[in-house]
Design an enzyme around this catalytic site. Structure first.
Site, PDB file in Angstrom:
ATOM      1  N   ASP A  88      14.191  33.563  27.361  1.00 32.68           N
ATOM      2  CA  ASP A  88      15.399  34.571  27.091  1.00 32.68           C
ATOM      3  C   ASP A  88      16.348  34.939  25.892  1.00 32.68           C
ATOM      4  OD1 ASP A  88      17.900  35.127  29.240  1.00 32.68           O
ATOM      5  OD2 ASP A  88      19.029  34.389  27.669  1.00 32.68           O
ATOM      6  N   ILE A  89      16.550  35.730  25.085  1.00 34.97           N
ATOM      7  CA  ILE A  89      17.319  35.937  23.898  1.00 34.97           C
ATOM      8  C   ILE A  89      18.330  35.474  23.952  1.00 34.97           C
ATOM      9  CG2 ILE A  89      17.568  38.018  22.533  1.00 34.97           C
ATOM     10  CD1 ILE A  89      15.632  39.323  23.247  1.00 34.97           C
TER      11      ILE A  89
ATOM     12  N   ASN B 247      24.134  43.912  22.782  1.00 37.56           N
ATOM     13  CA  ASN B 247      24.843  45.092  23.779  1.00 37.56           C
ATOM     14  C   ASN B 247      25.944  46.054  23.941  1.00 37.56           C
ATOM     15  OD1 ASN B 247      21.921  45.782  24.458  1.00 37.56           O
ATOM     16  ND2 ASN B 247      22.215  45.244  26.812  1.00 37.56           N
TER      17      ASN B 247
ATOM     18  N   ASP C  23      18.147  47.609  23.080  1.00 32.42           N
ATOM     19  CA  ASP C  23      16.290  48.432  23.171  1.00 32.42           C
ATOM     20  C   ASP C  23      15.353  48.095  22.358  1.00 32.42           C
ATOM     21  OD1 ASP C  23      16.826  49.053  26.354  1.00 32.42           O
ATOM     22  OD2 ASP C  23      17.091  51.366  25.558  1.00 32.42           O
TER      23      ASP C  23
ATOM     24  N   GLU D 185      17.212  40.797  29.513  1.00 33.66           N
ATOM     25  CA  GLU D 185      16.104  40.277  28.432  1.00 33.66           C
ATOM     26  C   GLU D 185      15.525  38.708  28.413  1.00 33.66           C
ATOM     27  OE1 GLU D 185      20.291  38.663  29.044  1.00 33.66           O
ATOM     28  OE2 GLU D 185      19.354  40.009  29.883  1.00 33.66           O
TER      29      GLU D 185
END
Length: 537
Positions: free
Chosen positions: A403-404, A411, A420, A446
């Site tokens: 997971d980022i 965002n 993106d 993500e």
């Protein structure tokens, strides 16, 4: 029966409408006109599509197309063209979708059917929204802006017509769409009154599906604005009208809950909803479902090909009679050769087109369109095959959930276009550190998932640490400046007797443990041990 079913569908009571429409189809007499038959096929197809039965809906659309072409009715032809445009939009064939909707718009305008004109503007707006998303993924902000403004103008045209016609259901959907586009353009305060009008309209006429969609879309926007209490209120109200909805709608609601809980730091609740997202995504990615879609698409191509061949044969017959009348034997021979060449060329062209469409559909069914990595459906299939091989005595494997860190903040601060680009860059860096035999997939949002064949827990931890370093070692250059990226990872080694869902869930829990420890770390889990979160420094 058909009339009652049609009105139930308009009221949003789709589950009640479908049995009546199916019964009406079975009772339709042989002497029914082609227009009547086509209209019933279309209504049943639209109701099935709203209920999430996309394959069955496609079958009725194809039958309606055949009956419409036989009748030669302008209005029916426009309605069938609109149905096919929506189908191509679902398959992400946007150029074809726009072409069919433009045909529908011309037909409705010629027939003076204003309801059809309004509905087609809604459909063209939906195509423009998807084109905006594609432009965003391609890093084309100007193209995204143009597509969003095109979508906004189409939805406003639709709203004006629906208001004139007194069609409150259409008004509600147009208001929701306008609000969604304004939110995508960053004009969120301007979008709020449109959401309020949409909710009032859907609630007044009892359109539960429309109300649910509007509340979920509004909640996403409120979450992005940091108005978390209002977002939670909208999602709780959406839960109240979310009974018996198709998996796609339920997935949208579950995803909105995940976003809200993560924004609030409520990771336990986020994990619970994330598991529901996984379950619904697996339902939507059913391999048999995709195979049936391809089957019906092939049926559509075959019908069109047969009609073109029949047309060529008719043209050849007329030409042959004319040449025979003129008694020009040599000319007849030349024309026959040309007719055969044209026929062969058309057939070859159709064959190549069918093969290309089949390849594209097969590739799209296994690939995430933004990152170009494997998608969830393909990854689930590979893990299940690996698990079966373990039960048969083959090598074990490990999975890594990734997971980022702080992706929502990226965002919110830099925009979805940069978000993106981050997803694409992280996917590239992860892939650069994996073997050819490994599989990397975008799991959703993500999150990424890695399958490591022939790897135990210790080996999985080593790979995970290499992946963590690959992402965090070098800042990423974006139009908004340099971004320092990091990821949280969870490792699970599959053991004989362990279910696939259990293995993925353990990796997911380990990843959340790493995230709670500050992120930029690797968590691991063992079937016989407690979870351990090992943040790296």
């Amino acid at each position: 029966m058909a009339a009652i079913g049609r009105n139930l569908h308009i009221l949003g009571r789709v589950d009640e409408a479908i049995p009546l429409l199916q019964d009406a189809m079975e009772r339709l007499p042989e002497e029914a006109t082609t227009s009547q038959r086509a209209g019933l096929h279309r209504t049943l197809g639209v109701s099935l599509a709203d209920a999430g039965e996309y394959v069955a809906a496609l079958e009725h659309y194809l039958d309606a197309l055949a009956d419409t072409e036989a009748s030669g009715d302008i209005l029916d032809a426009a309605k069938s063209a609109g149905n096919i445009g929506n189908l191509y939009n679902t398959l992400n064939e946007f150029d074809l979708a726009r072409e069919y909707h433009q045909k529908a718009l011309a037909g409705f305008s010629e027939a003076g059917f204003r309801e059809g004109v309004a509905g087609t503007y809604v459909n063209l707006g939906a195509v423009a929204l998807k084109l905006a998303a594609r432009a965003s993924q391609a890093g084309d902000p100007e193209g995204e802006r143009r597509a969003l403004h095109e979508a906004l103008e189409n939805q406003r045209q639709a709203l004006r017509l629906f208001v004139d016609l007194g069609n409150e259901r259409g008004e509600g959907h147009a208001e929701t769409n306008i609000a969604h586009v304004l939110s995508s353009l960053g004009r969120r305060e301007e979008a709020l009154p449109h959401f309020e009008r949409a909710l009032a309209l859907h609630h007044r006429i009892g359109d539960h599906r429309g109300e649910l969609n509007a509340r979920v879309t509004l909640a996403d926007m409120l979450t992005a604005m940091g108005r978390y209490a209002e977002a939670r209120e909208q999602l709780e109200l959406a839960d109240g009208v979310a009974e018996d909805v198709p998996p796609g709608v339920a997935l949208q609601l579950a995803g909105a809950w995940v976003t809200l809980h993560e924004a609030l730091g409520e990771y336990a609740e986020a994990l619970r909803w994330h598991r529901e997202v996984q379950r619904l995504s697996t339902v939507l990615a059913d391999e048999q479902y995709n195979a049936r879609v391809l089957e019906f698409q092939a049926r559509f191509d075959t019908r069109q090909q047969a009609k073109e061949i029949e047309l060529l044969r008719s043209q050849a017959a007329v030409q042959e009679l004319e040449l025979w009348r003129q008694r020009m034997i040599l000319g007849l021979a030349i024309a026959a050769v040309l007719a055969v060449a044209i026929l062969v060329g058309v057939l070859y062209s159709r064959l190549r087109l069918g093969q290309r469409v089949a390849r594209e559909l097969e590739r799209a069914a296994c690939t995430d369109p933004l990152t170009g990595l494997a998608n969830r459906r393909h990854m689930v299939d590979r893990i299940e095959r690996a698990a079966r091989a373990v039960e048969a005595g083959g090598d074990s494997f490990a999975v890594i959930m990734i997971d980022i860190d702080r992706f929502k903040a990226i965002n919110d601060r830099h925009g979805h276009g940069v978000g993106d680009q981050v997803l694409q860059e992280v996917g590239r860096r992860l892939g650069s550190r994996l073997r050819h035999a490994d599989l990397l997939a975008r799991w959703g949002g993500e999150e990424f998932l890695v399958l490591l064949p022939g790897t135990d827990l210790e080996g999985g931890q080593v790979v995970a640490e290499n992946l963590r370093n690959a992402v965090s070692a070098t800042p990423m250059q974006t139009p908004s400046g340099r971004l320092q990226l990091s990821i949280s990872l969870g490792v699970c080694a599959h053991a004989a007797g362990m279910g696939v869902d259990e293995c993925i869930s353990r990796a997911d829990q380990a990843m959340y443990a790493a995230k709670r420890s500050g992120g930029n770390g690797v968590g691991d889990t063992d079937p016989d041990a407690d979870l351990v979160a090992a943040p790296s420094t």
